[in-house]
Design a protein around this motif. Structure first.
Motif: not given
Length: 455
Positions: A300-306, A351, A355, A445
Motif C-alpha cells: 500500500s505504500e507503493l503507487s502507480t503515479d509514474h 511502483c 505493473y 519502504t
C-alpha cells in the motif's frame, strides 16, 4: 487415435509427445488452439503475441512441407477438446505440461472432460533441462534449493551425469489425421488473426525459420568466448538472441544444451544462464508462492503515479528512457537493461512489480510467464535468491559503466546526441525523480514491505 495439442512447443522434432505417439503406433490428430483468453485485448498485435503467431505460421509451413496436417483452431480449449472427442475416435490426449496458474486450471478442466469419457491424458515435460523429479531424487532433496549457487553446482553435476539427449521421433514418422467435416468452420480464428497469419512477410518467415539455428551456431562459433563481458555491453550484440525462439518452443532447450557442450569455447558463463532458466522453472513448480507474491505483502505504500511515464520512456533518466523506447519499438531489451529498468520502476519510482511484469508480458518478443516473473521478483527483492532490498541499482552508474561513450542512448534518444560522453548519462532537468532520495526511500519502504509477509 491420439489427440496432440501444440502449445509452447512450436517445432516438429525433439518433442517428448512425438515419442509417445510413435510408440503408440496409431494415427494422431494435431491441433494448435489459439485461446481467446491469452489473446485478449488485441495481444496478437503486441510484440509477444506477434512473435507467437509468427512461429505458428512457421509451424504450419513445416507441417505442410512434409505433407502433414496441423489444424489451427480458435476458441475455449475445453469446448474445442470436448467437440474433438465427440467427433473423433480419440483414446488419449497428449500435450506438454505447463505450470502457470491459468495453464493448471485449463488442464484440470481438460482432464475432467477426458476422465468422464474414459480417455487417458498424458502430460509430457519439455521445458526444463533437468527432469524435476529425477533431479530432486538424485540430489536427495525434499525441499527446493533457495539459493542459485548451490543449485547450480548440483545442477551442473546432474547434467553431466544424467542429461537425456534430444528425443528421436519427428513429425515425418507420424500419420496425422484429418479434422472432421465442419469443425474448422466452427472454430475458425477471427478475421484479423487469419489476415495476420496470411500476411506474415514470407521473407521474415524464411529468415526467422533459419534464425534459431544460424544465430545459435554463429554465437557458439563467434560470441560465446566473450559472452561473460559482452552480455552487459548492451550497445553491442553480445548475446545469442535465441530467446524469442526458445520461449515459444521453436527451438529445443536440449538441442541448445547439447550444442553448447559440443562446442569448444568459453561455455561457463552462458551455461549459467541456462541454469538460471531452469532455476526459475524449478521454483514455479516447487515454490507455492511463486505466482502469489502480490497477495502476500502489503504494497500500500507503493503507487502507480509514474508508471505511464516509465512505459513511455519519459522519466528524464536517459538510459531508462532509451531502453523503454527500444522495447516499445522492437520487442527487445538487453538483459542488463531489463534489470535496471525493472529495479528503477519498483524501487526508485515505488511502483508495484505486477505493473511492470504485465507491461513486459505484452512488449517482450521473447516473453515467457515464468522467466518474466522471476526477473521481476528478483528486482523487487521478492522470492528465492532475490536482490537484497537495500540494493538499488543506480541507472546513471550502470550506464557509465557498461556504455561509457553513450552510443546506446544516442541511438535511441537522438535528441541527446549533442551531449558529451559525460553528460549524456546524467538525469535531465525534467527528471521525475531524484535518484539519491528515491533510493533512500526505497530502502526504508521495502524494508517495511518485507516485514509485512502474510504467508
Amino acid at each position: 487415435m491420439i489427440l496432440f495439442i501444440h502449445r509452447k512447443d512450436l517445432r516438429i522434432d525433439d518433442l517428448p509427445a512425438l515419442n509417445r505417439i510413435r510408440i503408440a503406433g496409431c494415427a494422431s490428430l494435431h491441433v494448435l488452439i489459439l485461446d481467446p483468453f491469452l489473446l485478449r485485448n488485441q495481444r496478437n498485435l503486441e510484440h509477444s503475441g506477434a512473435n507467437f503467431l509468427l512461429h505458428v505460421k512457421m509451424l504450419q509451413q513445416q507441417y505442410a512441407q512434409r505433407g502433414k496436417l496441423l489444424h489451427v483452431l480458435y476458441g475455449d480449449p475445453a469446448t474445442i477438446v470436448s467437440t474433438l472427442l465427440d467427433k473423433h475416435p480419440i483414446h488419449e490426449i497428449v500435450f506438454h505440461a505447463d505450470y502457470t496458474p491459468y495453464a493448471v486450471k485449463r488442464d484440470h478442466e481438460l482432464r475432467k472432460i477426458a476422465d468422464s469419457l474414459g480417455i487417458g491424458v498424458t502430460a509430457c515435460d519439455d521445458g526444463m533441462l533437468a527432469d524435476l523429479h529425477d533431479f530432486m531424487s538424485w540430489s536427495g532433496r525434499t525441499e527446493p534449493y533457495k539459493v542459485f549457487t548451490p543449485f547450480y553446482k548440483r545442477w551442473r553435476m546432474y547434467m553431466s551425469e544424467r542429461f537425456l539427449p534430444p528425443c528421436s521421433a519427428t513429425i515425418d514418422e507420424l500419420e496425422t489425421a484429418e479434422l472432421a467435416n465442419g469443425l474448422l468452420e466452427n472454430f475458425q480464428p477471427p478475421q484479423d488473426i487469419v489476415k495476420q497469419l496470411m500476411n506474415v512477410n514470407q521473407q521474415l518467415v524464411d529468415s526467422t525459420d533459419a534464425a534459431p539455428i544460424t544465430s545459435l551456431e554463429q554465437f557458439l562459433n563467434e560470441g560465446v568466448n566473450g559472452y561473460s563481458v559482452n552480455r552487459d555491453q548492451y550497445a553491442r550484440e553480445g548475446t545469442s538472441r535465441i530467446s524469442r525462439h526458445l520461449n515459444v518452443g521453436a527451438r529445443s532447450i536440449r538441442e541448445v544444451y547439447k550444442q553448447l557442450m559440443d562446442s569448444h569455447g568459453e561455455t561457463e558463463a552462458w551455461l549459467r544462464q541456462l541454469a538460471w532458466r531452469d532455476f526459475y522453472l524449478y521454483h514455479a513448480r516447487l515454490q507455492p508462492d511463486f505466482f502469489n507474491y502480490e497477495n502476500l505483502f502489503d504494497f500500500s505504500e507503493l503507487s502507480t503515479d509514474h508508471f505511464e511515464l516509465w512505459t513511455e520512456g519519459r522519466t528524464g533518466i536517459p538510459i531508462i528512457d532509451a531502453s523503454m523506447k527500444q522495447l516499445k519499438e522492437t520487442g527487445w531489451m538487453p538483459n542488463r537493461l531489463r534489470m535496471i529498468s525493472a529495479m528503477f520502476l519498483t524501487k526508485n519510482l515505488g511502483c508495484p512489480f505486477i505493473y511492470g511484469e504485465r507491461y513486459f508480458r505484452l512488449k517482450l518478443s521473447d516473453y515467457d510467464n515464468v522467466l518474466n516473473r522471476g526477473g521481476w521478483l528478483w528486482s523487487s527483492s521478492l522470492g528465492y535468491d532475490a536482490s537484497p532490498y537495500f540494493r538499488v541499482m543506480n541507472p546513471v552508474t550502470q550506464s557509465q559503466t557498461h556504455n561509457p561513450d553513450g552510443s546506446y542512448i544516442r541511438k535511441w534518444l537522438p535528441e541527446l546526441g549533442h551531449l558529451t560522453n559525460k553528460d549524456i548519462h546524467l538525469p535531465r532537468p525534467e527528471a521525475i525523480v531524484d535518484l539519491k532520495r528515491s533510493r533512500a526511500l526505497a530502502i526504508e519502504t521495502y524494508g517495511r514491505i518485507l516485514k509485512s509477509d502474510q504467508s
